[in-house]
Design a protein around this motif. Structure first.
Motif, PDB file in Angstrom:
ATOM      1  N   VAL A 163       0.845  -1.198   0.000  1.00 51.62           N
ATOM      2  CA  VAL A 163       0.000   0.000   0.000  1.00 51.62           C
ATOM      3  C   VAL A 163       0.875   1.240   0.000  1.00 51.62           C
ATOM      4  CG1 VAL A 163      -1.878   1.224   1.188  1.00 51.62           C
ATOM      5  CG2 VAL A 163      -1.709  -1.280   1.357  1.00 51.62           C
ATOM      6  N   ASN A 164       0.599   2.166  -0.924  1.00 53.32           N
ATOM      7  CA  ASN A 164       1.274   3.460  -0.961  1.00 53.32           C
ATOM      8  C   ASN A 164       0.238   4.551  -1.202  1.00 53.32           C
ATOM      9  OD1 ASN A 164       4.433   3.327  -0.977  1.00 53.32           O
ATOM     10  ND2 ASN A 164       3.755   1.560  -2.200  1.00 53.32           N
ATOM     11  N   GLY A 165       0.276   5.601  -0.381  1.00 54.32           N
ATOM     12  CA  GLY A 165      -0.666   6.693  -0.569  1.00 54.32           C
ATOM     13  C   GLY A 165      -0.715   7.603   0.642  1.00 54.32           C
ATOM     14  N   ARG A 166      -1.524   8.641   0.517  1.00 54.38           N
ATOM     15  CA  ARG A 166      -1.658   9.653   1.568  1.00 54.38           C
ATOM     16  C   ARG A 166      -3.136   9.949   1.760  1.00 54.38           C
ATOM     17  NH1 ARG A 166      -0.542  15.695   0.468  1.00 54.38           N
ATOM     18  NH2 ARG A 166      -0.783  16.709   2.498  1.00 54.38           N
ATOM     19  N   LYS A 167      -3.589   9.832   2.998  1.00 56.11           N
ATOM     20  CA  LYS A 167      -4.979  10.086   3.349  1.00 56.11           C
ATOM     21  C   LYS A 167      -5.032  11.223   4.369  1.00 56.11           C
ATOM     22  CE  LYS A 167      -6.508   6.256   1.219  1.00 56.11           C
ATOM     23  NZ  LYS A 167      -7.493   6.248   0.108  1.00 56.11           N
ATOM     24  N   TRP A 168      -6.218  11.839   4.483  1.00 52.12           N
ATOM     25  CA  TRP A 168      -6.371  12.804   5.573  1.00 52.12           C
ATOM     26  C   TRP A 168      -7.825  12.871   6.044  1.00 52.12           C
ATOM     27  CZ3 TRP A 168      -5.635  18.674   4.108  1.00 52.12           C
ATOM     28  CH2 TRP A 168      -6.549  19.047   3.117  1.00 52.12           C
ATOM     29  N   TYR A 169      -7.994  13.562   7.198  1.00 52.32           N
ATOM     30  CA  TYR A 169      -9.274  13.589   7.911  1.00 52.32           C
ATOM     31  C   TYR A 169      -9.752  12.162   8.197  1.00 52.32           C
ATOM     32  CZ  TYR A 169      -9.544  18.592   7.788  1.00 52.32           C
ATOM     33  OH  TYR A 169      -9.271  19.926   8.002  1.00 52.32           O
ATOM     34  N   ILE A 170      -8.806  11.360   8.667  1.00 51.48           N
ATOM     35  CA  ILE A 170      -9.110   9.978   9.028  1.00 51.48           C
ATOM     36  C   ILE A 170      -9.490   9.965  10.508  1.00 51.48           C
ATOM     37  CG2 ILE A 170      -8.272   7.622   9.036  1.00 51.48           C
ATOM     38  CD1 ILE A 170      -8.577   9.093   6.241  1.00 51.48           C
TER      39      ILE A 170
END
Length: 403
Positions: A163-170
């Protein structure tokens, strides 16, 4: 058409109302005291654990899990009046009953789509509130109102996914008890648009997973519920058995998860509006300006009347939606789910705005919950799909009838 609650629901309502009066409302001030002095500002406050223990003893536990009475769940129509009551104390009551997002949605996903091993490892401790969880879908680099835009990659490599990525408001990710993330990403960018996405379970302690920072909503950090975090996944490896459902099913699973989540938010929003209206009425009867109580001002009475009409309208629409979800399923209730998601947050937002106006400076202060509630309700006009997405879809469906 019968508008009365059945006897079992009424008994639960009375039990919950007593719990709110005896334990939850008095604990609101205790929560603020504990939040002010705790060393780890993101951890679960002790008073929450106390309320959870008592809620279990009173049989008020996991009520949200429609269709699964073995876990304590109720049909949506029976849960609606109970969720409304918990909305009167949104920071304490839902979590006290183990009915708080994002754990509720994650438990529903694992119940519907999890393997026996996944349910044993993650669902059982979530049902017992021994751990917390997070749902990682929203991304900062794309318009996440269209979930097919997500760019996080989930690539099969032998017996693992990377898994590669960037999330926000988690939501909840900063709480140290958040033990697992359900992560949505793309397993096949070349597939049909709604079959590119998949979901995997990523334990918090997996190398490469970094909870980078907490995000605020109008300056509020939601620290009492574990915050809203930016999370980075860098070459995060998980076993292939951590896949939720099958490859390409992520978008469909997300829709199945978000439907119940939307109605739960709306149920609680009605309770929040009721309490805001109650606070408004008490305030305007007590305060005198220009020689008479604020309650005698015509504009104030209009606010109160409009609020009462709006609350009654919302409640009936939410109950109709709950009835349809129970009888014809989420797909059959699609129009109504969209309608309540459009109407409830913006209507409750208006009621809170008038409540703040009636309270003057106190309304925007930290001494009352109104400003914090307003920030939360405003964010709901973005969460689970922004207003415009639902308006677009609902308008298109309505026009289709006449083509």
């Amino acid at each position: 058409m019968d508008f009365a609650h059945d006897s079992e629901t009424e008994e639960l309502r009375e039990r919950l109302l007593a719990f709110m009066d005896e334990r939850v409302y008095p604990a609101e001030a205790v929560l603020e005291e504990q939040l002010a002095v705790r060393e780890d500002r993101w951890s679960t406050a002790p008073v929450v654990r106390e309320l959870q223990a008592e809620a279990r003893e009173r049989g008020l536990w996991n009520l949200f899990l429609a269709g699964h009475p073995e876990h304590g769940g109720l049909p949506n129509l029976r849960y609606a009046p109970l969720a409304e009551i918990t909305g009167r104390s949104p920071r304490l009551a839902p979590i006290a009953l183990n009915c708080a997002a994002p754990d509720t949605g994650n438990m529903e996903v694992l119940t519907m789509f999890g393997t026996p091993e996944q349910r044993e490892r993650w669902l059982e401790p979530l049902l017992d509130a021994r751990i917390r969880s997070a749902f990682a879908m929203t991304e900062p680099a794309v318009a996440s109102s269209d979930a097919t835009n997500i760019t996080t990659s989930i690539v099969r490599d032998g017996d693992e996914y990377v898994v590669n990525g960037r999330k926000w408001y988690i939501t909840g990710a900063l709480n140290p008890e958040c033990a697992v993330f359900i992560v949505m990403g793309k397993t096949d960018p070349e597939a049909e648009r709604h079959r590119q996405q998949s979901m995997v379970l990523v334990p918090r302690d997996t190398p490469g997973l970094t909870v980078r920072r907490g995000m605020t909503v109008y300056g509020y950090d939601d620290s009492d519920h574990g915050g809203h975090a930016e999370v980075v996944f860098e070459d995060v490896r998980v076993p292939a058995s951590n896949l939720v459902g099958g490859e390409g099913e992520g978008f469909a699973i997300a829709q199945a998860r978000l439907g119940p989540g939307r109605i739960h938010h709306c149920m609680r929003g009605i309770g929040m509006a009721e309490r805001a209206l109650e606070l408004t009425c008490r305030r305007v009867l007590d305060r005198v300006a220009f020689g008479r109580p604020l309650a005698e001002q015509g504009v104030v009475r209009e606010w109160i009347a409009e609020a009462r009409v709006a609350i009654e309208q919302l409640r009936l629409l939410v109950l109709k939606t709950a009835y349809l979800m129970d009888t014809v399923g989420n797909r059959g209730a699609h129009t109504e789910i969209q309608a309540i998601k459009i109407a409830t947050p913006r209507t409750v937002e208006w009621i809170l705005d008038k409540a703040i106006q009636a309270h003057g400076a106190a309304g925007v202060s930290q001494d009352l919950p109104l400003a914090g509630w307003l920030a939360g309700v405003r964010s709901l006009r973005l969460a689970d799909g922004p207003d415009e997405v639902h308006l677009r879809s609902l308008g298109r469906a309505e026009l289709r009838k006449y083509r």
